[in-house]
Write an enzyme that holds these catalytic residues in place. Structure first.
Site, PDB file in Angstrom:
ATOM      1  N   LYS A  52       0.701  -1.383  -0.067  1.00  0.00           N
ATOM      2  CA  LYS A  52      -0.143  -0.037   0.084  1.00  0.00           C
ATOM      3  C   LYS A  52       0.887   1.335  -0.014  1.00  0.00           C
ATOM      4  CE  LYS A  52      -2.356  -1.111   3.615  1.00  0.00           C
ATOM      5  NZ  LYS A  52      -3.406  -0.912   4.928  1.00  0.00           N
ATOM      6  N   LYS A  54       2.542   2.230   2.550  1.00  0.00           N
ATOM      7  CA  LYS A  54       2.807   2.649   3.958  1.00  0.00           C
ATOM      8  C   LYS A  54       3.861   2.125   4.869  1.00  0.00           C
ATOM      9  CE  LYS A  54      -1.371   3.119   6.103  1.00  0.00           C
ATOM     10  NZ  LYS A  54      -2.492   3.025   6.777  1.00  0.00           N
TER      11      LYS A  54
END
Length: 145
Positions: A52, A54
């Site tokens: 993602k 992140k």
């Protein structure tokens, strides 16, 4: 179902990273637990967060341990993919899928399996803002040396 919280559910499922566990997380989990009998939290793995884009401050195993210690949480499962949500709803016999309202509308396709609810976030609290504050404090501290 979007905002009504009158119905009592048996099993509730939510997803999140839960990095830098804070009062917003506690309040979300408490509100969800109050809606039913069992709260299952899917915690994003470090590998999934990397997909993602992140980066977490706290490793997955530690985030799981914190969630398991929270009195509102009955079970923690790993979130490894975007696609697993339908399988999790069926496998855990979920009655209510719930997320913060920053995800409003994103999981409406699950309505054929269970109710879907988007709860308001705690105002003035977010992991992103906490990370920015910590970074600012670190920069100021370094500059003062």
């Amino acid at each position: 179902m979007t905002q009504s919280t009158e119905r009592h559910y048996r099993t509730i499922l939510t997803y999140g990273t839960f990095d830098l566990f804070h009062i917003g997380h506690v309040r979300l989990l408490r509100r969800l637990a109050d809606l039913g009998d069992r709260l299952i939290v899917a915690c994003s793995t470090d590998e999934f967060n990397a997909i993602k884009g992140k980066q977490t401050a706290i490793p997955y195993a530690h985030r799981v341990e914190v969630l398991e210690a929270c009195r509102y949480v009955d079970q923690v499962i790993p979130e490894k993919t975007w696609e697993q949500k339908r399988e999790d709803v069926v496998a855990h016999e979920v009655d209510l899928f719930a997320m913060g309202d920053d995800w409003a509308g994103k999981f409406d396709e699950l309505r054929d399996l269970c109710d879907v609810l988007y709860l308001p976030r705690t105002e003035n609290v977010s992991t992103t803002e906490l990370k920015e504050l910590i970074q600012t404090m670190r920069i100021r501290s370094t500059a003062a040396e």
